[in-house]
Design an enzyme around this catalytic site. Structure first.
Site, PDB file in Angstrom:
ATOM      1  N   LYS A  17     106.279 -69.743 107.942  1.00  0.00           N
ATOM      2  CA  LYS A  17     106.093 -69.491 106.507  1.00  0.00           C
ATOM      3  C   LYS A  17     107.196 -70.177 105.702  1.00  0.00           C
ATOM      4  CE  LYS A  17     109.664 -66.748 105.720  1.00  0.00           C
ATOM      5  NZ  LYS A  17     110.674 -66.958 104.672  1.00  0.00           N
TER       6      LYS A  17
ATOM      7  N   ASP B 296     111.700 -67.514  99.201  1.00  0.00           N
ATOM      8  CA  ASP B 296     111.671 -67.743 100.645  1.00  0.00           C
ATOM      9  C   ASP B 296     111.814 -66.419 101.391  1.00  0.00           C
ATOM     10  OD1 ASP B 296     111.838 -69.728 103.014  1.00  0.00           O
ATOM     11  OD2 ASP B 296     113.596 -68.464 103.281  1.00  0.00           O
TER      12      ASP B 296
END
Length: 310
Positions: A92, A169
């Site tokens: 991811k 993030d």
């Protein structure tokens, strides 16, 4: 468990690959690290190649890849992997933009390869027990505090400050847990994004979300000194559920609930092996869409400059 480990290659040898992917593969009997694709950071004892195509040509026995590069440029890597017939795990976030992520999913769907767009925090030990506990309860509200120190988790990594990343993030990890627990009905209402004066990505964000009548308040911070905070508190008609330590711990009304001591990435690779074995893809971009919506609707605030050394 397969009798023969699947030969897998890692694309991009950065901190996450060395901290999580390499040791996890080494401990997993279902996989064998056969190669790496990197221009700068080889792994001792493992063949290294400059491109996926070079690797696939030289080592046709490799059947899968785990892409651990920063998000920009993922579509080209995925297309190259598909051309080589490789099953794909994506660290991811899946891409740099929603458009690129959707193009990745479409390319994989039009091929015979398996695509696993991963969210490692969904594999945290308390997530599935929490989902089961919530099944017969009505959620009243949710509060998320996800605060960590970028200097600890991404030391000197300038890519983290590219447009569209920053505090999201780590923040997208919380959103991945949220959407697993509540579903993809979560919508963004408002967002306030705080940008350092010398960066193009936010260092902190406050979001107001909703899922039907459920209000959700979110606080993200990438400049948290001292103890780190990764908490989700869910108030229901049957008590208050708290997930802490990145959803690896669970408590109900303040009383700890035992959960399995199972590392996220070990579960992630077991999931990938299941998908490869059953020839099934797993692609869910709902956490990523919430991040994109935050940038679309977010009110921008400028704060003090960020310095790695400060």
């Amino acid at each position: 468990m397969s009798s023969t480990p699947v030969p897998i290659a890692i694309v991009g040898i950065g901190k996450i690959a060395r901290d999580q992917h390499i040791p996890t593969i080494a401990a997993d009997p279902n996989f064998r690290l056969a190669a790496v694709v990197t221009r700068n950071h080889p792994v001792e004892g493992v063949p290294a190649f400059a491109t996926i195509t070079d690797m696939a040509t030289a080592m046709p026995e490799v059947k899968a890849i785990s892409i651990c590069t920063p998000p920009r440029g993922r579509l080209d890597l995925v297309r190259e992997a598909i051309a080589a017939g490789l099953d794909i795990m994506l660290e991811k976030p899946p891409a740099a933009t929603i458009g690129e992520a959707e193009a990745i999913a479409e390319a994989a769907a039009a091929s015979d390869v398996v695509l696993h767009a991963t969210w490692h925090s969904r594999e945290a030990a308390a997530v599935e027990p929490a989902l089961a506990w919530l099944a017969d309860r009505t959620i009243r509200n949710v509060a998320i505090a996800w605060k960590e120190d970028v200097r600890v988790w991404h030391p000197g990594q300038e890519w983290i400050w590219e447009s569209g990343i920053g505090v999201f993030d780590p923040g997208i990890n919380a959103l991945s847990v949220l959407t697993r627990l509540i579903g993809d009905t979560v919508l963004l209402e408002t967002a306030a994004l705080r940008f350092p004066s010398n960066r193009t990505a936010p260092i902190a964000a406050d979001l107001t979300l909703s899922a039907g009548a459920i209000p959700i308040e979110v606080a993200f911070d990438f400049d948290q000194r001292g103890p780190q905070t990764w908490d989700i508190v869910i108030e229901t008609d049957g008590g208050t559920l708290t997930l802490s330590a990145g959803a690896s711990k669970m408590a109900v009304d303040g009383t700890p609930v035992p959960v399995a001591d199972d590392p996220e990435y070990a579960r992630l690779y077991r999931r990938f092996h299941h998908l490869v074995t059953t020839r099934t893809s797993d692609v869910d971009f709902s956490p990523f869409r919430l991040v994109a919506d935050a940038f679309m609707l977010g009110r921008r605030e400028t704060v003090d400059a960020f310095d790695w050394a400060s």
